[in-house]
Write a protein that holds these residues in place. Structure first.
Motif, PDB file in Angstrom:
ATOM      1  N   ASN A 260      46.420  -1.314  35.711  1.00  0.00           N
ATOM      2  CA  ASN A 260      46.472  -3.166  36.001  1.00  0.00           C
ATOM      3  C   ASN A 260      47.262  -3.015  35.204  1.00  0.00           C
ATOM      4  O   ASN A 260      47.967  -2.712  34.345  1.00  0.00           O
ATOM      5  CB  ASN A 260      45.237  -3.608  36.018  1.00  0.00           C
ATOM      6  N   PRO A 261      48.369  -4.395  35.287  1.00  0.00           N
ATOM      7  CA  PRO A 261      49.438  -4.264  34.666  1.00  0.00           C
ATOM      8  C   PRO A 261      49.065  -5.273  33.827  1.00  0.00           C
ATOM      9  O   PRO A 261      48.175  -6.255  33.361  1.00  0.00           O
ATOM     10  CB  PRO A 261      50.325  -6.018  35.668  1.00  0.00           C
ATOM     11  N   ALA A 262      49.487  -5.278  32.171  1.00  0.00           N
ATOM     12  CA  ALA A 262      49.281  -5.877  31.205  1.00  0.00           C
ATOM     13  C   ALA A 262      50.211  -7.082  30.090  1.00  0.00           C
ATOM     14  O   ALA A 262      51.233  -5.688  30.207  1.00  0.00           O
ATOM     15  CB  ALA A 262      47.945  -5.256  30.078  1.00  0.00           C
ATOM     16  N   ILE A 263      50.489  -8.166  30.009  1.00  0.00           N
ATOM     17  CA  ILE A 263      51.699  -8.469  29.440  1.00  0.00           C
ATOM     18  C   ILE A 263      51.225  -8.735  27.743  1.00  0.00           C
ATOM     19  O   ILE A 263      50.333  -8.676  27.787  1.00  0.00           O
ATOM     20  CB  ILE A 263      52.488 -10.111  30.290  1.00  0.00           C
ATOM     21  N   ILE A 264      52.019  -7.345  26.480  1.00  0.00           N
ATOM     22  CA  ILE A 264      51.766  -8.020  25.688  1.00  0.00           C
ATOM     23  C   ILE A 264      52.941  -7.778  24.853  1.00  0.00           C
ATOM     24  O   ILE A 264      54.199  -7.603  24.240  1.00  0.00           O
ATOM     25  CB  ILE A 264      51.434  -6.245  24.830  1.00  0.00           C
ATOM     26  N   HIS A 265      52.719  -8.923  24.004  1.00  0.00           N
ATOM     27  CA  HIS A 265      54.104  -9.525  23.274  1.00  0.00           C
ATOM     28  C   HIS A 265      53.520 -11.185  22.210  1.00  0.00           C
ATOM     29  O   HIS A 265      52.710 -11.940  22.473  1.00  0.00           O
ATOM     30  CB  HIS A 265      54.719 -10.986  24.110  1.00  0.00           C
ATOM     31  N   GLY A 266      53.751 -10.365  20.772  1.00  0.00           N
ATOM     32  CA  GLY A 266      53.225 -11.594  19.926  1.00  0.00           C
ATOM     33  C   GLY A 266      52.232 -11.129  18.856  1.00  0.00           C
ATOM     34  O   GLY A 266      51.317 -11.194  20.195  1.00  0.00           O
ATOM     35  N   GLY A 267      52.093 -11.412  17.736  1.00  0.00           N
ATOM     36  CA  GLY A 267      50.912 -11.562  17.055  1.00  0.00           C
ATOM     37  C   GLY A 267      50.596 -12.125  16.019  1.00  0.00           C
ATOM     38  O   GLY A 267      50.645 -11.083  15.094  1.00  0.00           O
TER      39      GLY A 267
END
Length: 552
Positions: A260-267
């Motif tokens: 399934n799609p996951a957006i990972i950005h910034g932390g």
């Protein structure tokens, strides 16, 4: 029992183009980085869906582990299993915790985002771009002073430190420019960890490249000899700093173990920054899915509060439901049980420690949004303990579900998914904690009393002087970002459970004009962590064929 990385490596991944296609992204809307990760090209055209927004937060973290990211990923997979098109939005891991104590941020067991090795290490280079952009600005500041100092910067009042994305306590305080006249002006300096950089917060709160440059130009770098603020715009290098972030501003697309799609950005860290993934990641997830599931760092007292008070205005949409993750183990720890004894049934300690969970439930209810408690079940939890915790939550009139996503993936979070769908479709009215434009003392007092359960805020002499100056400069009505230990509702990490009527001590403020908030540093919270006695790096290795072990 297989480790997280072994489970991850044993699962075949789908091409990133196929993952993108599941949410309607066309080949020209992604920029592949290899076969299993990609940047999303913004702005998206032809996608105007506004999905339901689900925020996942938790009780205060403990050494026992809560598994907030694991629950979030399991929830996303569970919602997809029930037929609800769901897109996750998470933060990128920092190398500091990965190599140190906390580990990675890709979930665990059968509820992971993958490829976990890439995500936890260099990923698509966003952290490196931020580090380089931050330190380029630092170099330009010192070069300006060296080359005549036309802005009359006071070397004693430079507030822009350098950064490194690793825990290195030896760099907290440094002296630079000691190589003679050609090596710069000697002055005191120091390093923060990259995720504490204001550039990280700026990146995560920007709505596009133009807004990013506007915010970069607002960043305060120090004061001149007349004690007046000097910004990046005054230095005329905002364009140069922004161009170093032209790719880093694009959200990253990956997948879960269930494809399934996951957006990972910034932390940004939630104990020293606002602790949420980028606004662009959340907005993109909302455009692409019926449900967007996101998280905020650490407990509801830190990331949860900051999501509501700092992130929601930027995203333009409040959560439709809040999930609060708790474990029997962590609540027993809050009830006074030593870590070595957590696997022994102790109903009395669980009852006592549940005060921490109750505090966080009440905190999130302040915002007028339905809450659901997720009991992340461990194998050592007894039926009696789970039943007691379930009753404690139900007696508050709050929905609760037990999850087993670590062992069972999305199937272990289906009941939670059903509860979340019910909660998200209830009528709710988002209520900010304080009216917009409230002064810093009003904001800090409200957070201390309504979120932490404390009584008052006490300012050091330095903080009092700063507050007076902020009022003169019109900074005292910016949103406040509380920098506080994650381990306690107070500013003392050793005070567990749910203390009452305590005082929050603010030692100093840090204006983050680019991000648009003021950081209030409380207690002894640090912006450059140190490595533990046994860093996780000691257990990591790589084989001749490139197979990584020991990463978690």
């Amino acid at each position: 029992m297989s480790t997280d990385i072994e489970i991850s490596q044993a699962t075949p991944l789908e091409p990133i183009e196929k993952i993108a296609g599941k949410v309607g992204l066309t080949p020209d809307q992604i920029e592949p980085y290899g076969h299993t990760k990609a940047k999303i090209t913004l702005p998206l055209k032809g996608t105007h869906q506004a999905g339901k927004l689900i925020l996942v937060t938790s009780i205060n973290p403990t050494p026992a582990g809560e598994g907030k990211s694991t629950v979030l990923i399991g929830l996303g997979d569970g919602l997809n299993r029930l037929g609800h098109k769901t897109v996750l939005a998470l933060r990128e891991p920092s190398l500091g915790p990965v190599m140190g104590l906390k580990g990675g941020a890709t979930g665990g067991g059968h509820a992971q985002v993958v490829p976990m090795e890439d995500i936890n290490l260099h990923f698509t280079g966003d952290m490196h771009a931020l580090t380089e952009a931050h330190d380029t600005l630092a170099a330009l500041i010192d070069n300006h002073i060296q080359q005549g100092n036309a802005l009359h910067l006071d070397p004693r009042q430079i507030v822009w430190k350098r950064v490194l994305d690793i825990n290195d306590r030896a760099l907290r305080q440094t002296v630079i420019g000691l190589g003679g006249r050609t090596s710069g002006v000697p002055r005191q300096d120091g390093f923060d960890i990259t995720v504490a950089s204001e550039l990280m917060a700026v990146l995560c709160l920007s709505e596009d490249l133009t807004d990013l440059k506007r915010r970069v130009n607002r960043i305060l770098i120090g004061y001149n000899t007349d004690k007046e603020p000097v910004t990046v715009g005054d230095l005329k290098v905002g364009g140069a700093i922004t161009l170093l972030l032209k790719d880093a501003i694009k959200p990253n697309l990956v997948q879960t173990l269930e494809h399934n799609p996951a957006i990972i950005h910034g932390g940004p860290f939630a104990n020293i920054a606002h602790g949420c993934n980028s606004v662009l990641a959340t907005q993109t997830a909302l455009q692409l899915g019926d449900y967007a599931v996101t998280e905020a760092g650490f407990g509801a007292d830190l990331g949860g509060e900051k999501f509501m008070d700092i992130n929601v205005p930027a995203v333009g949409q409040a959560p439709d439901a809040v999930v609060i993750v708790a474990t029997v183990r962590a609540l027993k720890y809050n009830g006074g049980v030593k870590r070595a004894d957590l696997e022994t049934e102790n109903l009395a300690a669980l009852q006592k420690g549940s005060a921490n969970l109750i505090r966080h439930i009440h905190s999130m209810q302040q915002y007028g949004i339905p809450a659901v408690v997720a009991i992340n079940r461990f194998t050592s939890d007894t039926d009696a303990e789970v039943a007691l915790l379930t009753k404690i939550v139900q007696d508050l009139g709050v929905a609760v579900a037990t999850t087993t996503e670590w062992a069972d993936g999305g199937a272990g979070a289906e009941e939670l998914a059903r509860q979340v769908v019910t909660a998200a479709n209830q009528p709710s009215t988002f209520k900010p904690l304080v009216p917009a434009g409230s002064d810093l003392m009003t904001q800090m007092t409200a957070i201390t009393q309504k979120i932490y359960g404390g009584a008052k805020v006490e300012l050091s002499g330095k903080a009092q002087r700063q507050l007076k100056k902020f009022h003169e400069r019109g900074w005292d009505t910016l949103p406040v970002c509380m920098a506080k230990t994650q381990y306690s509702l107070t500013d003392d990490a050793k005070q567990l459970g749910a203390p009452k009527d305590f005082t929050i001590h603010v030692r100093e403020f840090s204006p983050r004009l680019g991000a648009g908030f003021v950081v209030a540093l409380t207690g002894n919270v640090l912006t450059m962590p140190g490595l533990p006695k046994h860093p996780a790096a000691l257990d990591m290795d790589i084989a001749a064929d490139g197979t990584i072990t020991g990463l978690f």
